[in-house]
Design an enzyme around this catalytic site. Structure first.
Site, PDB file in Angstrom:
ATOM      1  N   TYR A   1      42.858  60.369 -23.566  1.00  0.00           N
ATOM      2  CA  TYR A   1      44.751  59.333 -23.502  1.00  0.00           C
ATOM      3  C   TYR A   1      44.281  57.453 -24.014  1.00  0.00           C
ATOM      4  O   TYR A   1      45.469  57.287 -24.433  1.00  0.00           O
ATOM      5  CB  TYR A   1      43.690  58.458 -21.529  1.00  0.00           C
ATOM      6  CG  TYR A   1      45.301  57.453 -20.777  1.00  0.00           C
ATOM      7  CD1 TYR A   1      46.385  58.188 -20.905  1.00  0.00           C
ATOM      8  CD2 TYR A   1      44.393  56.573 -20.456  1.00  0.00           C
ATOM      9  CE1 TYR A   1      47.639  57.435 -20.871  1.00  0.00           C
ATOM     10  CE2 TYR A   1      46.049  55.640 -20.323  1.00  0.00           C
ATOM     11  CZ  TYR A   1      47.383  56.173 -20.432  1.00  0.00           C
ATOM     12  OH  TYR A   1      48.118  55.633 -19.450  1.00  0.00           O
TER      13      TYR A   1
ATOM     14  N   GLY B   1      58.785  59.273 -13.734  1.00  0.00           N
ATOM     15  CA  GLY B   1      57.730  57.917 -13.824  1.00  0.00           C
ATOM     16  C   GLY B   1      57.805  57.464 -13.045  1.00  0.00           C
ATOM     17  O   GLY B   1      58.806  56.857 -12.603  1.00  0.00           O
TER      18      GLY B   1
ATOM     19  N   GLY C   1      61.875  59.849 -19.588  1.00  0.00           N
ATOM     20  CA  GLY C   1      60.538  60.153 -18.544  1.00  0.00           C
ATOM     21  C   GLY C   1      60.710  59.546 -17.100  1.00  0.00           C
ATOM     22  O   GLY C   1      59.794  59.207 -16.454  1.00  0.00           O
TER      23      GLY C   1
ATOM     24  N   LYS D   1      47.555  56.027 -26.590  1.00  0.00           N
ATOM     25  CA  LYS D   1      48.572  55.194 -25.875  1.00  0.00           C
ATOM     26  C   LYS D   1      48.090  54.867 -27.543  1.00  0.00           C
ATOM     27  O   LYS D   1      49.037  53.891 -28.307  1.00  0.00           O
ATOM     28  CB  LYS D   1      47.923  54.679 -24.904  1.00  0.00           C
ATOM     29  CG  LYS D   1      48.157  55.209 -23.910  1.00  0.00           C
ATOM     30  CD  LYS D   1      49.696  55.628 -22.869  1.00  0.00           C
ATOM     31  CE  LYS D   1      51.038  54.672 -22.993  1.00  0.00           C
ATOM     32  NZ  LYS D   1      52.767  54.940 -23.015  1.00  0.00           N
TER      33      LYS D   1
ATOM     34  N   ALA E   1      57.827  57.928 -21.687  1.00  0.00           N
ATOM     35  CA  ALA E   1      57.996  58.945 -21.325  1.00  0.00           C
ATOM     36  C   ALA E   1      56.083  59.211 -21.931  1.00  0.00           C
ATOM     37  O   ALA E   1      55.632  58.831 -22.582  1.00  0.00           O
ATOM     38  CB  ALA E   1      58.181  60.831 -21.817  1.00  0.00           C
TER      39      ALA E   1
ATOM     40  N   PRO F   1      50.899  47.275 -20.051  1.00  0.00           N
ATOM     41  CA  PRO F   1      50.988  46.470 -18.389  1.00  0.00           C
ATOM     42  C   PRO F   1      49.328  47.267 -18.984  1.00  0.00           C
ATOM     43  O   PRO F   1      48.851  47.993 -19.555  1.00  0.00           O
ATOM     44  CB  PRO F   1      51.580  47.741 -18.172  1.00  0.00           C
ATOM     45  CG  PRO F   1      52.892  48.322 -19.131  1.00  0.00           C
ATOM     46  CD  PRO F   1      51.649  48.543 -20.006  1.00  0.00           C
TER      47      PRO F   1
ATOM     48  N   SER G   1      47.728  56.072 -11.866  1.00  0.00           N
ATOM     49  CA  SER G   1      47.330  54.680 -11.193  1.00  0.00           C
ATOM     50  C   SER G   1      47.232  54.739  -9.397  1.00  0.00           C
ATOM     51  O   SER G   1      46.867  53.785  -8.868  1.00  0.00           O
ATOM     52  CB  SER G   1      47.772  53.759 -11.762  1.00  0.00           C
ATOM     53  OG  SER G   1      48.960  53.844 -11.560  1.00  0.00           O
TER      54      SER G   1
HETATM   55  P1  NDP Z   1      53.546  58.499 -14.788  1.00  0.00           P
HETATM   56  O1  NDP Z   1      52.872  60.222 -14.583  1.00  0.00           O
HETATM   57  O2  NDP Z   1      54.557  58.605 -13.094  1.00  0.00           O
HETATM   58  O3  NDP Z   1      55.017  59.381 -16.025  1.00  0.00           O
HETATM   59  C1  NDP Z   1      54.673  59.768 -16.947  1.00  0.00           C
HETATM   60  C2  NDP Z   1      56.159  60.624 -17.135  1.00  0.00           C
HETATM   61  O4  NDP Z   1      55.794  60.781 -18.483  1.00  0.00           O
HETATM   62  C3  NDP Z   1      56.685  61.542 -16.355  1.00  0.00           C
HETATM   63  O5  NDP Z   1      57.582  61.518 -16.716  1.00  0.00           O
HETATM   64  C4  NDP Z   1      56.649  63.259 -17.806  1.00  0.00           C
HETATM   65  O6  NDP Z   1      57.284  63.759 -17.025  1.00  0.00           O
HETATM   66  C5  NDP Z   1      56.050  62.061 -18.449  1.00  0.00           C
HETATM   67  N1  NDP Z   1      56.157  63.060 -19.758  1.00  0.00           N
HETATM   68  C6  NDP Z   1      54.759  63.186 -19.510  1.00  0.00           C
HETATM   69  N2  NDP Z   1      54.606  64.190 -20.592  1.00  0.00           N
HETATM   70  C7  NDP Z   1      55.624  64.436 -21.139  1.00  0.00           C
HETATM   71  C8  NDP Z   1      56.345  65.588 -22.124  1.00  0.00           C
HETATM   72  N3  NDP Z   1      55.884  66.622 -23.155  1.00  0.00           N
HETATM   73  N4  NDP Z   1      57.633  65.613 -22.024  1.00  0.00           N
HETATM   74  C9  NDP Z   1      58.723  64.654 -20.993  1.00  0.00           C
HETATM   75  N5  NDP Z   1      58.195  64.061 -20.072  1.00  0.00           N
HETATM   76  C10 NDP Z   1      56.702  63.834 -20.515  1.00  0.00           C
HETATM   77  O7  NDP Z   1      52.824  58.143 -15.085  1.00  0.00           O
HETATM   78  P2  NDP Z   1      53.400  56.468 -15.232  1.00  0.00           P
HETATM   79  O8  NDP Z   1      54.635  56.037 -14.688  1.00  0.00           O
HETATM   80  O9  NDP Z   1      52.051  56.014 -14.510  1.00  0.00           O
HETATM   81  O10 NDP Z   1      53.469  55.428 -16.314  1.00  0.00           O
HETATM   82  C11 NDP Z   1      54.259  56.027 -17.380  1.00  0.00           C
HETATM   83  C12 NDP Z   1      54.058  55.382 -19.258  1.00  0.00           C
HETATM   84  O11 NDP Z   1      53.672  54.201 -18.894  1.00  0.00           O
HETATM   85  C13 NDP Z   1      52.880  56.262 -19.633  1.00  0.00           C
HETATM   86  O12 NDP Z   1      53.456  55.658 -21.146  1.00  0.00           O
HETATM   87  C14 NDP Z   1      52.071  55.478 -19.347  1.00  0.00           C
HETATM   88  O13 NDP Z   1      51.135  55.543 -20.412  1.00  0.00           O
HETATM   89  C15 NDP Z   1      51.992  53.977 -18.910  1.00  0.00           C
HETATM   90  N6  NDP Z   1      51.250  52.962 -18.186  1.00  0.00           N
HETATM   91  C16 NDP Z   1      50.720  53.470 -17.103  1.00  0.00           C
HETATM   92  C17 NDP Z   1      49.885  52.901 -16.617  1.00  0.00           C
HETATM   93  C18 NDP Z   1      49.620  53.036 -15.141  1.00  0.00           C
HETATM   94  O14 NDP Z   1      48.449  52.159 -14.679  1.00  0.00           O
HETATM   95  N7  NDP Z   1      50.523  53.393 -14.161  1.00  0.00           N
HETATM   96  C19 NDP Z   1      49.205  51.699 -17.795  1.00  0.00           C
HETATM   97  C20 NDP Z   1      49.644  51.712 -18.304  1.00  0.00           C
HETATM   98  C21 NDP Z   1      50.464  51.949 -19.272  1.00  0.00           C
HETATM   99  P3  NDP Z   1      57.072  65.394 -15.518  1.00  0.00           P
HETATM  100  O15 NDP Z   1      56.991  64.426 -14.042  1.00  0.00           O
HETATM  101  O16 NDP Z   1      57.362  66.049 -16.519  1.00  0.00           O
HETATM  102  O17 NDP Z   1      55.601  65.467 -15.751  1.00  0.00           O
END
Ligand code: NDP
Length: 344
Positions: free
Chosen positions: A161, A16, A13, A165, A87, A190, A205
């Site tokens: 969601y 992200g 991912g 998780k 991801a 986190p 977020s």
């Molecule tokens: P983002 O939405 O920025 O990142 C999510 C990532 O997951 C992206 O790279 C997205 O790819 C990828 N993804 C989603 N679905 C798929 C799929 N089917 N196949 C491959 N890749 C996929 O979110 P965050 O960076 O904030 O989150 C990253 C992680 O941290 C997640 O696991 C989230 O649950 C966790 N998290 C986040 C928090 C927050 O407050 N931000 C809090 C606690 C945990 P694409 O760009 O192609 O969609």
């Protein structure tokens, strides 16, 4: 202190918000990194954002991987010594079909772990969440949440969601406990992640501020959640690679609490021109429950209403040596970065 050094770290991912910070941190620490994207045309933008943040991307490459497909994972992971699985879908609105988020989260995690096992990866660091900690089936009013707590994903009213998780993290623990020769597992949990955005591809977020800046929340529900800084989340992932005592452990990364109303006030303090757009008052819980019948976005926060939860994140300091930034600083730097990027 590290007693071994990972060479190539595979980060899922890479597009992200959190993953970009993790990759930047790993590159700074001298690792070679391979990041996955669903859409290969997005790799150049990730690289550009990392370079702008000062990372040397000479040791960064990309591979394609979709959590919903087996294709490509084994080949992409070849040669990786360690994996960071970040991801997972984190949608602003909860989907009508919970499986839209639960399946990629849980099945994707298992897919990544199976490939890691076949590739003899030594350790996998999984990005879970405090939502996988803070909804156990029963707890006392004065309970202090810690890494010993697990959400019961069968509790009624939890959002897809939260269930995604929790079920992904539980599947990961089950996999490593029942698979001979499985990689070691470390889990990072986190809170609500703030801190600077590296580009305009915002996580839910931070997307929140963009909505707030457009006046999307005239009033705020009375919810509080643990908050943290993305730079600390990235450091926790990186430290988990090298600390032997991190194997088999989960770590809450959060300090302080925040809520929508407080975030609005912080937004107005940093950007006085947006003062008229932020929530003006806090909504009574009953009103939020009634509005959630019509507004899907509000359903996400229903489990939070009326709950005061205390937690400890001492373990991340004791095991990983991190002292976390205050929540206020994380929020302030998130808002400043969005302003600098001209996004609000
Ligand atoms: P983002 O939405 O920025 O990142 C999510 C990532 O997951 C992206 O790279 C997205 O790819 C990828 N993804 C989603 N679905 C798929 C799929 N089917 N196949 C491959 N890749 C996929 O979110 P965050 O960076 O904030 O989150 C990253 C992680 O941290 C997640 O696991 C989230 O649950 C966790 N998290 C986040 C928090 C927050 O407050 N931000 C809090 C606690 C945990 P694409 O760009 O192609 O969609």
């Amino acid at each position: 202190m590290a007693d071994y050094i990972a060479e190539t770290v595979f980060v899922t991912g890479a597009t992200g918000f959190i993953a970009k910070h993790i990759i930047a941190e790993l590159l700074r620490r001298g690792y070679t990194v391979r990041g996955t994207v669903r859409d290969p045309s997005r790799a150049a933008a990730v690289e550009a954002a990392l370079e702008k943040a000062g990372a040397d991307t000479g040791r960064l490459s990309f591979a394609v991987g979709d959590l919903l497909s087996d294709e490509g994972w084994d080949e992409a992971m070849q040669g990786a010594t360690h994996v960071m699985h970040t991801a997972s879908p984190f949608p602003m609105e909860q989907p009508a079909n919970p499986d839209d988020v639960i399946m990629p989260a849980r099945e994707g995690t298992l897919r990544v772990l199976r490939s890691a096992h076949r590739n003899a990866v030594r350790r996998v660091v999984l990005t879970s969440s405090t939502v996988a900690v803070m909804y156990p089936c029963e707890y006392e009013a004065d309970h202090v949440f810690s890494e010993d707590d697990f959400t019961d994903e069968s509790l009624p009213g939890l959002t897809p969601y939260i269930r995604s998780k929790t079920s992904a993290e539980k599947a990961a623990w089950n996999f490593v406990q029942t698979t001979p020769g499985a990689p070691e597992l470390t889990v990072i949990n986190p809170g609500f992640v703030q801190g600077p955005a590296l580009d305009g591809d915002l996580s839910t977020s931070l997307e929140l501020y963009r909505l707030m800046a457009r006046g999307a929340y005239p009033a705020a529900p009375r919810i509080r959640f643990p908050v943290c800084d993305v730079r600390d989340v990235a450091a926790a992932h990186a430290e988990s690679l090298v600390r032997p005592q991190a194997a088999g452990e989960r770590f809450i990364v959060a300090r302080d609490e925040t809520g929508l109303f407080a975030l609005g006030r912080a937004l107005a303090a940093e950007c006085p021109d947006l003062k008229s757009k932020i929530p003006k008052f806090q909504l009574p819980d009953m009103a939020v429950r009634a509005m959630a019948v019509f507004d899907k976005r509000l359903r996400t926060i229903l489990p939070e209403l009326g709950r005061q939860k205390t937690y400890t994140s001492r373990k991340v300091t004791n095991y990983l040596g991190l002292s976390l930034r205050p929540g206020e600083e994380a929020v302030r730097d998130a808002i400043r970065s969005l302003r600098a990027l001209d996004l609000i």
